[in-house]
Design a protein around this motif. Structure first.
Motif, PDB file in Angstrom:
ATOM      1  N   LEU A 295      -3.604 -10.534   5.940  1.00  0.00           N
ATOM      2  CA  LEU A 295      -2.154 -10.197   5.818  1.00  0.00           C
ATOM      3  C   LEU A 295      -1.463 -11.133   6.870  1.00  0.00           C
ATOM      4  O   LEU A 295      -2.252 -11.496   7.818  1.00  0.00           O
ATOM      5  CB  LEU A 295      -1.940  -8.587   6.287  1.00  0.00           C
ATOM      6  CG  LEU A 295      -2.261  -7.528   5.509  1.00  0.00           C
ATOM      7  CD1 LEU A 295      -2.281  -6.224   6.150  1.00  0.00           C
ATOM      8  CD2 LEU A 295      -1.317  -7.742   4.214  1.00  0.00           C
ATOM      9  N   PRO A 296      -0.229 -11.272   6.398  1.00  0.00           N
ATOM     10  CA  PRO A 296       0.301 -12.233   7.590  1.00  0.00           C
ATOM     11  C   PRO A 296       0.826 -11.487   8.808  1.00  0.00           C
ATOM     12  O   PRO A 296       0.120 -10.552   8.906  1.00  0.00           O
ATOM     13  CB  PRO A 296       1.614 -13.005   6.792  1.00  0.00           C
ATOM     14  CG  PRO A 296       2.005 -11.636   5.701  1.00  0.00           C
ATOM     15  CD  PRO A 296       0.498 -11.092   5.366  1.00  0.00           C
ATOM     16  N   HIS A 297       1.891 -11.697   9.251  1.00  0.00           N
ATOM     17  CA  HIS A 297       2.188 -10.960  10.638  1.00  0.00           C
ATOM     18  C   HIS A 297       2.689  -9.664  10.039  1.00  0.00           C
ATOM     19  O   HIS A 297       3.438  -9.421   8.999  1.00  0.00           O
ATOM     20  CB  HIS A 297       3.614 -11.494  11.349  1.00  0.00           C
ATOM     21  CG  HIS A 297       3.253 -12.643  12.097  1.00  0.00           C
ATOM     22  ND1 HIS A 297       2.798 -13.959  11.627  1.00  0.00           N
ATOM     23  CD2 HIS A 297       3.113 -12.690  13.684  1.00  0.00           C
ATOM     24  CE1 HIS A 297       2.496 -14.679  12.320  1.00  0.00           C
ATOM     25  NE2 HIS A 297       2.535 -13.898  13.728  1.00  0.00           N
ATOM     26  N   VAL A 298       2.214  -8.386  10.953  1.00  0.00           N
ATOM     27  CA  VAL A 298       2.568  -7.061  10.216  1.00  0.00           C
ATOM     28  C   VAL A 298       3.117  -6.167  11.701  1.00  0.00           C
ATOM     29  O   VAL A 298       2.831  -6.584  12.814  1.00  0.00           O
ATOM     30  CB  VAL A 298       1.303  -6.295   9.697  1.00  0.00           C
ATOM     31  CG1 VAL A 298       0.742  -7.169   8.491  1.00  0.00           C
ATOM     32  CG2 VAL A 298       0.163  -6.436  10.496  1.00  0.00           C
ATOM     33  N   GLN A 299       3.700  -5.210  11.489  1.00  0.00           N
ATOM     34  CA  GLN A 299       3.764  -4.155  12.292  1.00  0.00           C
ATOM     35  C   GLN A 299       3.617  -3.066  12.172  1.00  0.00           C
ATOM     36  O   GLN A 299       3.439  -2.300  10.881  1.00  0.00           O
ATOM     37  CB  GLN A 299       5.224  -4.253  12.743  1.00  0.00           C
ATOM     38  CG  GLN A 299       6.378  -3.680  11.886  1.00  0.00           C
ATOM     39  CD  GLN A 299       7.807  -4.290  12.225  1.00  0.00           C
ATOM     40  OE1 GLN A 299       8.055  -4.563  13.397  1.00  0.00           O
ATOM     41  NE2 GLN A 299       8.823  -3.839  11.320  1.00  0.00           N
ATOM     42  N   VAL A 300       3.041  -2.111  13.232  1.00  0.00           N
ATOM     43  CA  VAL A 300       2.537  -0.733  13.194  1.00  0.00           C
ATOM     44  C   VAL A 300       3.017   0.287  14.361  1.00  0.00           C
ATOM     45  O   VAL A 300       3.527  -0.600  15.507  1.00  0.00           O
ATOM     46  CB  VAL A 300       1.216  -0.704  13.274  1.00  0.00           C
ATOM     47  CG1 VAL A 300       0.334  -1.283  12.033  1.00  0.00           C
ATOM     48  CG2 VAL A 300       0.434  -1.333  14.608  1.00  0.00           C
ATOM     49  N   ILE A 301       3.213   1.387  14.171  1.00  0.00           N
ATOM     50  CA  ILE A 301       3.484   2.237  15.259  1.00  0.00           C
ATOM     51  C   ILE A 301       2.320   2.921  15.563  1.00  0.00           C
ATOM     52  O   ILE A 301       1.703   3.548  14.558  1.00  0.00           O
ATOM     53  CB  ILE A 301       4.815   3.119  14.826  1.00  0.00           C
ATOM     54  CG1 ILE A 301       6.062   2.351  14.515  1.00  0.00           C
ATOM     55  CG2 ILE A 301       4.872   4.087  15.874  1.00  0.00           C
ATOM     56  CD1 ILE A 301       7.224   3.299  13.767  1.00  0.00           C
ATOM     57  N   ALA A 302       1.938   2.786  17.049  1.00  0.00           N
ATOM     58  CA  ALA A 302       0.745   3.217  17.241  1.00  0.00           C
ATOM     59  C   ALA A 302       0.767   3.673  18.740  1.00  0.00           C
ATOM     60  O   ALA A 302       1.563   3.030  19.461  1.00  0.00           O
ATOM     61  CB  ALA A 302      -0.529   2.402  16.824  1.00  0.00           C
TER      62      ALA A 302
ATOM     63  N   VAL B 242      -2.559   1.830  10.360  1.00  0.00           N
ATOM     64  CA  VAL B 242      -3.548   0.904  10.961  1.00  0.00           C
ATOM     65  C   VAL B 242      -4.829   0.607   9.818  1.00  0.00           C
ATOM     66  O   VAL B 242      -5.242  -0.329   9.884  1.00  0.00           O
ATOM     67  CB  VAL B 242      -4.185   1.590  12.442  1.00  0.00           C
ATOM     68  CG1 VAL B 242      -5.514   1.123  12.506  1.00  0.00           C
ATOM     69  CG2 VAL B 242      -3.161   1.744  13.446  1.00  0.00           C
ATOM     70  N   ARG B 243      -5.065   1.918   8.939  1.00  0.00           N
ATOM     71  CA  ARG B 243      -6.016   1.464   8.067  1.00  0.00           C
ATOM     72  C   ARG B 243      -5.984   0.281   6.991  1.00  0.00           C
ATOM     73  O   ARG B 243      -6.591  -0.046   6.400  1.00  0.00           O
ATOM     74  CB  ARG B 243      -6.380   2.962   7.477  1.00  0.00           C
ATOM     75  CG  ARG B 243      -5.278   3.208   6.230  1.00  0.00           C
ATOM     76  CD  ARG B 243      -5.591   4.331   5.539  1.00  0.00           C
ATOM     77  NE  ARG B 243      -4.387   4.954   4.956  1.00  0.00           N
ATOM     78  CZ  ARG B 243      -4.052   6.009   4.621  1.00  0.00           C
ATOM     79  NH1 ARG B 243      -5.087   7.226   5.123  1.00  0.00           N
ATOM     80  NH2 ARG B 243      -3.009   6.480   3.841  1.00  0.00           N
ATOM     81  N   ASP B 244      -4.516   0.160   6.601  1.00  0.00           N
ATOM     82  CA  ASP B 244      -4.088  -0.950   5.722  1.00  0.00           C
ATOM     83  C   ASP B 244      -3.960  -2.390   6.545  1.00  0.00           C
ATOM     84  O   ASP B 244      -4.011  -3.270   5.691  1.00  0.00           O
ATOM     85  CB  ASP B 244      -2.880  -0.544   5.030  1.00  0.00           C
ATOM     86  CG  ASP B 244      -2.713   0.815   4.505  1.00  0.00           C
ATOM     87  OD1 ASP B 244      -3.982   1.441   3.926  1.00  0.00           O
ATOM     88  OD2 ASP B 244      -1.783   1.660   4.537  1.00  0.00           O
ATOM     89  N   VAL B 245      -4.218  -2.266   7.595  1.00  0.00           N
ATOM     90  CA  VAL B 245      -4.098  -3.741   8.409  1.00  0.00           C
ATOM     91  C   VAL B 245      -5.579  -4.669   8.056  1.00  0.00           C
ATOM     92  O   VAL B 245      -6.501  -3.973   8.517  1.00  0.00           O
ATOM     93  CB  VAL B 245      -3.664  -3.642   9.995  1.00  0.00           C
ATOM     94  CG1 VAL B 245      -3.904  -4.921  10.517  1.00  0.00           C
ATOM     95  CG2 VAL B 245      -2.323  -2.986  10.073  1.00  0.00           C
ATOM     96  N   ASN B 246      -5.125  -5.773   7.817  1.00  0.00           N
ATOM     97  CA  ASN B 246      -6.617  -6.479   7.557  1.00  0.00           C
ATOM     98  C   ASN B 246      -6.195  -8.035   8.069  1.00  0.00           C
ATOM     99  O   ASN B 246      -5.175  -8.361   7.917  1.00  0.00           O
ATOM    100  CB  ASN B 246      -7.396  -6.527   6.177  1.00  0.00           C
ATOM    101  CG  ASN B 246      -6.391  -6.865   5.217  1.00  0.00           C
ATOM    102  OD1 ASN B 246      -6.107  -7.996   5.066  1.00  0.00           O
ATOM    103  ND2 ASN B 246      -5.995  -5.831   4.452  1.00  0.00           N
TER     104      ASN B 246
END
Length: 702
Positions: A60-67, A53-57
């Motif tokens: 960026l293009p489309h990204v995925q995280v597990i949260a 989450v801290r690296d998402v800004n």
């Protein structure tokens, strides 16, 4: 492929049902299994990487995280209603937002559960946010499944579909169900020797890997196979039609060059023919001597002398005892042909008549009689020519101008006006890129006039920004002072017709102010004028009574004023290249130096800049058409929407020229050896041709 399986209504696919089927039909035109199979992804996303989450800004293009979801609430009333969800991992919290389909999403997302969240990050109120992300419950199994998917397909969807959970992810699930159920029913359509020669992937594999590629190489090979097939079967259809026509339709033989042709060539032609005109006439002569119906496309830039070639072909028909006609898409153009042909042949040489919607009833009666008794040799007109009342004694040649403006049925009606079908010469002043000509007119023989008559000076094209307007006025005054006339053209684009008309009227006022009476006369022409008013204004300009004509693109075709030497195109960046080129062709029709001035705002898009730079650099219509194809794609190039041929799902004529050439050459080689597709190795092609040719529908899965 088991054809029946792919005709199965989409309602029966696992995961669809009646409600979803209705929305798939309305929103995407997906009625059956075959339609869904050909709903190809428009992008592919690398789903192997996960972000913290801290690296998402927002960069960026489309990204995925597990949260894990820690909080959810619905805020606002009615139109401002939104669902806000907080999701957290061990590095921070991010916000997810939904503005549509809120009820369904709120029900499916459970606080305390972990999710794989995929979307485009943005910034809102200083926080990182994802609007309408795709979410699916996290489990070791889902992670394992995704590790097999290097590239995840992205499908076009709509807000309506999303409210039925048919976003890209939902469509992906349906596609997986379809392939699992039906992939084994995908049968081959190409012979083994073609597959081996070009090292093509099998058809079933191609459908599998275009939807679910495991790597970039697989995706490339799948797309290559399906593109080749798409182009191959278009060429098979076109060349088979050409073959059938040459076998089935006998043609009248024009074996005599007699009085009319020779007298015109030796005594009446106002200028020597160019080498290109002679070459085309030679091709037409050979065509009309073979006893097979001619079907030839004549391409040539505005002013290249197509009309003279058409006239000489008509005189050839008359020398052999036949009549001829020219069909044009508008009254202005039909009138233009009539005037120019009358002036070329002069009085008393050969009888020429004009038939349009405006022709009076009593004149029609006389015309019909003369046509039937053979006295009238050349008839020029609009759609009025195809009326049942128009009967020829012996029609031997039909010339069709700008054929893309006529429907197939309209053209066919003319062919039936003689027992032996007349020869067909199709003319276009819209230069067509080679690949497009091979796809649109692949069943016609193509002739090109690629040089201008001697003595014509190339038009000088200049680009002026708004800040250089005074310079432009100076050039106009100079030209008018030496007796020339000027066009000023404004765009008229339907979406903003009121605004554009205002621009036109403002332009007219500005010009009237800048070029005041009585020294200057300024007229105005646009589509909202009554036909009589429009004709009156046009005629005043033709006679030289007005110096400047302010107009919309109604003057794009059919106005021939040799004395007009300046074409000013306002807001030139709003026009397509082919239209700019057509407008430029309205000047430069006399021996004097002519100018085309492209006026634009100071800010230009990249495409706008390329278009205007291209116009300044070259007068070559074919070069311009190639650039136009690359900029706009084939679906928007003049006339291709009406053609119906270019329903290409994957192939791109601007990028896949080599593949098209390969497909056409392959088909030509096959027909050279086996015109009936009767050899055992071509049985599969014969079958595919029959199946696809049921309604000449080449976009069906077979």
């Amino acid at each position: 492929m088991n054809q029946q399986v792919f005709q199965t209504p989409i309602d029966y696919l696992k995961g669809v049902g009646t409600a979803r089927a209705d929305v798939l039909k309305k929103e995407l035109g997906i009625f059956n299994y075959g339609d869904l199979l050909r709903h190809f992804p428009f992008k592919y996303i690398d789903r192997t990487r996960f972000y913290k989450v801290r690296d998402v800004n927002a960069e960026l293009p489309h990204v995925q995280v597990i949260a894990r979801v820690t909080h959810k609430e619905i805020l606002g009333e009615k139109h401002t209603k939104r669902l806000i969800v907080h999701a957290m991992d061990d590095t921070g919290i991010m916000e997810l937002a939904w503005f549509q389909g809120i009820k369904w999403v709120e029900k499916t997302i459970i606080v305390g559960k972990a999710y794989i969240i995929f979307g485009k990050p943005s910034e809102f109120n200083g926080k990182t946010q994802m609007a309408h992300p795709e979410v699916e419950p996290y489990s070791p199994d889902s992670l394992k499944r995704m590790s097999n998917l290097t590239l995840q397909p992205g499908y076009n969807s709509t807000e309506k579909l999303k409210s039925y959970s048919l976003d890209s992810r939902g469509l992906q699930k349906l596609m997986a169900n379809l392939l699992e159920q039906c992939l084994r029913d995908v049968s081959e359509t190409l012979p083994l020797y073609i597959i081996q020669k070009f090292k093509l992937m099998s058809r079933a594999e191609a459908f599998r890997y275009i939807h679910f590629p495991e790597n970039a190489r697989q995706l490339h090979e799948a797309r290559h196979r399906l593109k080749f097939e798409e182009l191959f079967f278009i060429q098979l259809k076109l060349l088979k039609n050409k073959l059938i026509r040459t076998q089935k339709f006998k043609g009248n033989v024009f074996d005599k060059v007699g009085h009319y042709f020779n007298t015109f060539y030796q005594e009446k032609i106002p200028f020597p023919l160019t080498g290109a005109q002679k070459k085309v006439l030679k091709e037409i002569r050979l065509d009309t001597q073979r006893g097979v119906q001619m079907n030839r496309l004549l391409q040539g830039d505005v002013g290249s002398g197509k009309t003279v070639v058409a006239l000489m072909t008509m005189l050839l028909a008359i020398d052999n005892g036949f009549q001829a006609c020219i069909m044009a898409p508008t009254e202005i153009l039909a009138n233009q042909h009539f005037i120019s042909i009358q002036s070329l042949v002069g009085d008393g040489f050969v009888e020429v008549a004009l038939l349009t919607g405006s022709t009076k009833k009593k004149d029609r009666k006389v015309l019909h009689e003369k046509l039937l008794n053979g006295e009238l040799k050349i008839l020029i007109g609009t759609h009025a020519l195809i009326e049942d009342a128009v009967q020829f004694q012996n029609l031997g040649l039909v010339v069709i101008d700008e054929q893309h403006r006529f429907g197939v049925e309209q053209r066919a009606k003319l062919w039936k006006k003689n027992i032996v079908p007349p020869h067909i010469l199709v003319m276009t002043a819209t230069p067509i890129p080679r690949t497009l000509a091979m796809t649109l007119y692949g069943d016609l023989d193509v002739s090109v006039i690629d040089e201008l008559p001697a003595g014509r000076k190339p038009i000088e094209t200049l680009h002026f920004y708004e800040s250089q307007r005074l310079q432009m006025y100076g050039l106009i005054k100079r030209e008018i002072a030496i007796g020339r006339q000027v066009y000023v053209v404004y765009p008229l684009i339907q979406e903003s017709e009121k605004l554009d008309l205002k621009n036109l009227m403002d332009g007219f006022e500005t010009m009237s102010h800048e070029f005041p009476k009585p020294q200057y006369q300024v007229s105005i022409v646009h589509g909202k004028l009554k036909p009589a008013e429009k004709d009156e204004e046009m005629q005043r300009f033709v006679k030289g009574e007005t110096h400047i004509m302010v107009a919309t693109t109604v003057i794009e075709v059919g106005v021939n004023v040799p004395n007009a030497s300046v074409m000013i195109i306002e807001n030139a960046e709003r026009f397509g290249l082919s239209q700019l080129h057509q407008l430029r062709g309205r000047v430069g029709r006399g021996a004097e130096q002519s100018y085309c001035l492209l006026m634009s705002g100071n800010k230009l898009s990249r495409e706008g800049k390329i278009r205007l730079e291209t116009m300044v650099r070259t007068n070559n219509g074919f070069e311009i058409s190639e650039i136009d194809l690359q900029l706009r794609g084939p679906g928007n190039v003049e006339g291709t929407q009406q053609s119906g041929v270019l329903d290409l799902k994957l192939a791109d004529l601007a990028l896949d020229q080599e593949l098209l050439m390969q497909a056409r050459k392959t088909v030509e080689d096959i027909f050279a050896k086996d015109p009936q597709l009767a050899l055992p190795e071509n049985q599969i092609l014969h079958l595919s041709f029959q199946t696809r040719n049921g309604g000449l529908s080449w976009d069906k899965i077979s």
